[in-house]
Scaffold this motif. Structure first.
Motif, PDB file in Angstrom:
ATOM      1  N   SER A 122      42.143  32.662  -6.987  1.00 57.39           N
ATOM      2  CA  SER A 122      42.877  32.704  -8.247  1.00 57.39           C
ATOM      3  C   SER A 122      43.871  33.852  -8.206  1.00 57.39           C
ATOM      4  O   SER A 122      43.752  34.773  -7.397  1.00 57.39           O
ATOM      5  N   ASP A 123      44.861  33.799  -9.123  1.00 55.97           N
ATOM      6  CA  ASP A 123      45.781  34.916  -9.285  1.00 55.97           C
ATOM      7  C   ASP A 123      45.380  35.799 -10.465  1.00 55.97           C
ATOM      8  O   ASP A 123      46.114  36.706 -10.839  1.00 55.97           O
ATOM      9  N   LYS A 124      44.218  35.552 -11.047  1.00 58.56           N
ATOM     10  CA  LYS A 124      43.742  36.354 -12.157  1.00 58.56           C
ATOM     11  C   LYS A 124      43.342  37.761 -11.676  1.00 58.56           C
ATOM     12  O   LYS A 124      42.952  37.943 -10.524  1.00 58.56           O
ATOM     13  N   GLU A 125      43.433  38.726 -12.579  1.00 57.69           N
ATOM     14  CA  GLU A 125      43.049  40.093 -12.223  1.00 57.69           C
ATOM     15  C   GLU A 125      41.548  40.223 -12.028  1.00 57.69           C
ATOM     16  O   GLU A 125      41.086  40.982 -11.178  1.00 57.69           O
TER      17      GLU A 125
ATOM     18  N   VAL B   3      38.022  38.005 -11.328  1.00 54.34           N
ATOM     19  CA  VAL B   3      37.534  36.708 -10.877  1.00 54.34           C
ATOM     20  C   VAL B   3      36.014  36.676 -10.955  1.00 54.34           C
ATOM     21  O   VAL B   3      35.352  37.716 -11.014  1.00 54.34           O
TER      22      VAL B   3
ATOM     23  N   ASN C 289      40.114  41.291  -8.516  1.00 56.34           N
ATOM     24  CA  ASN C 289      40.548  40.316  -7.517  1.00 56.34           C
ATOM     25  C   ASN C 289      41.112  40.997  -6.270  1.00 56.34           C
ATOM     26  O   ASN C 289      42.230  40.721  -5.829  1.00 56.34           O
TER      27      ASN C 289
END
Length: 445
Positions: A34-37, A39, A127
């Motif tokens: 994911s590109d989320k900060e 995860v 992440n």
């Protein structure tokens, strides 16, 4: 992968690979892509052994989970980590896990007492994965490639040792992603105590000169220059006016080359006064102009008479994004003042600094630091404290504004420091010793 472990320094539980022991057999990591900060991951942990061994293994992991919870509440000193080693004898990589919980497979209640069990460890994490703490070589006016602490002053001027910034060369920072910094600053000034600390970072692929950030009395157009050995660069600019409207006091010419080097960054102009004024109704603002045309002007700020410095609002130079197909145009940086009374006012400025904000953190002190006390800001942990030299103990003594401080790979990273005492004075001869460390940061192992 050679080894996977969970726990903390000095108390690791190996769950896969080299040196794994019963009841732990191996594990499989399911990393969220994911590109989320933040995860959410899962690790399947396979246990095999006697029922007593498996029970002990489950208990060990439950204790690690409990320590993670206690740490999040401030009741246990060490975070809990996943630790990975990719090759024999290689470096370790870490990820702090948060909000962990444990489940088992549907048939776990029966297989447990037959000699096997599958556990599912769920957790949240940043992440990224991080390397071990490493000291970075620093270069400044008082040394080159120093790793044992570089001396800094509270000003930068013509004096060979007067430097308030340190450079991390592009070649010395190896990390796939911007890496969190740990700043260790020792107050070496004996005359009085240290209260407030301001840190900022400027990042550029080629620029490594500190001169473009510091402007002294002769650089300012307006007022009169007065020589005084007590001032930064041995002179200050005296500005006197009596108007009751916003008044232009002085300006600074930013040439094509300067704007080119400063382009694309945010700055907070820092105005150092040779002496504190006594006015209780004085305001300043900053503007970027081209001739008579104003391109940008900041909000006004109050100038507190108990401070010998003024931080002006942040500005970008130039104030708008440009195509960059040619050099950005030259500009004038203009200082304005306002007061409601008709009396004549005078202020003395000995330096205007463009304090960079690529990354920045301010530490407002409520517990002053004596000589040889050590201030630490660890961006990886998100914590800061002061260690007292006499007893070796530590306490939180500042309120953090901003942060974290990150170093970007592939470019020069210059760190700037401003320090002020308990009387809100930023003495030019104040000194400190700075050490900078970082952790390499990875998205993919």
């Amino acid at each position: 992968m050679i080894q996977i472990a969970i726990g903390e320094e000095g108390s690791w539980t190996i769950i896969d690979g080299l040196s794994v022991s019963a009841p732990f057999k191996n594990c499989v990591c399911y990393f969220e892509q994911s590109d989320k900060e933040i995860v959410t991951d899962k690790i399947e942990i396979f246990l095999k052994g006697t029922p007593a061994q498996i029970s002990a293994g489950v208990s060990t992991i439950e204790q690690i989970i409990h320590r993670s919870f206690l740490n999040s509440q401030g009741h246990y000193e060490n975070p809990q980590y996943l630790r990975f080693q990719m090759e024999s004898g290689g470096s370790y990589f870490y990820a702090e896990f948060q909000q962990p919980y444990l489940t088992t497979n549907a048939a776990g209640y029966s297989t447990h007492y037959k000699g096997s069990l599958v556990l599912n460890l769920f957790y949240k994490r940043s992440n990224s994965f991080y390397g071990a703490l490493e000291t970075l070589p620093l270069t400044g006016k008082n040394g080159t490639d120093v790793t044992t602490g570089l001396n800094i002053f509270n000003c930068t001027d013509y004096v060979a040792t007067h430097g308030s910034s340190v450079l991390i060369k592009a070649a010395d920072l190896v990390s796939p992603l911007p890496s969190p910094l740990r700043i260790e600053l020792v107050n070496t000034y004996a005359t009085d105590q240290l209260k407030d600390i301001f840190m900022g970072i400027y990042q550029h692929p080629t620029e490594d000169d500190e001169d473009l950030f510091f402007y002294n009395a002769p650089d300012l157009v307006g007022g009169s220059t007065i020589v005084n050995a007590g001032a930064i660069n041995d002179s200050y600019q005296r500005l006197t006016w009596s108007a009751t409207t916003w008044t232009s006091l002085c300006s600074l010419t930013l040439t094509l080359d300067l704007v080119d080097a400063l382009d694309g960054h945010l700055y907070r102009p820092f105005m150092h006064l040779f002496n504190s004024h006594a006015y209780t109704d004085l305001y300043f603002k900053i503007a970027l102009q081209r001739g008579i045309y104003t391109i940008f002007q900041s909000e006004p700020v109050y100038s507190d008479p108990s401070f010998d410095y003024v931080f002006l609002p942040p500005i970008s130079i130039p104030p708008n994004q440009v195509l960059r197909e040619v050099l950005p145009h030259s500009l004038d940086l203009v200082l304005y003042a306002y007061k409601p009374t008709a009396a004549s006012y005078t202020i003395d400025i000995d330096q205007l600094q463009l304090f960079p904000l690529d990354y920045a953190a301010n530490f407002q002190g409520f517990f002053n630091m004596a000589q040889n006390n050590l201030f630490i800001y660890d961006s990886f942990r998100g914590l800061h404290n002061v260690r007292f030299s006499a007893a070796g103990s530590e306490t939180v003594s500042h309120i953090l504004q901003g942060g974290p401080l990150m170093a970007t790979p592939g470019v020069n990273n210059r760190l700037f420091f401003i320090m002020a005492n308990q009387d809100n004075t930023a003495e030019k001869l104040r000194t400190a010793t700075v050490t900078v460390k970082h952790r390499k940061r990875f998205r993919i192992l």
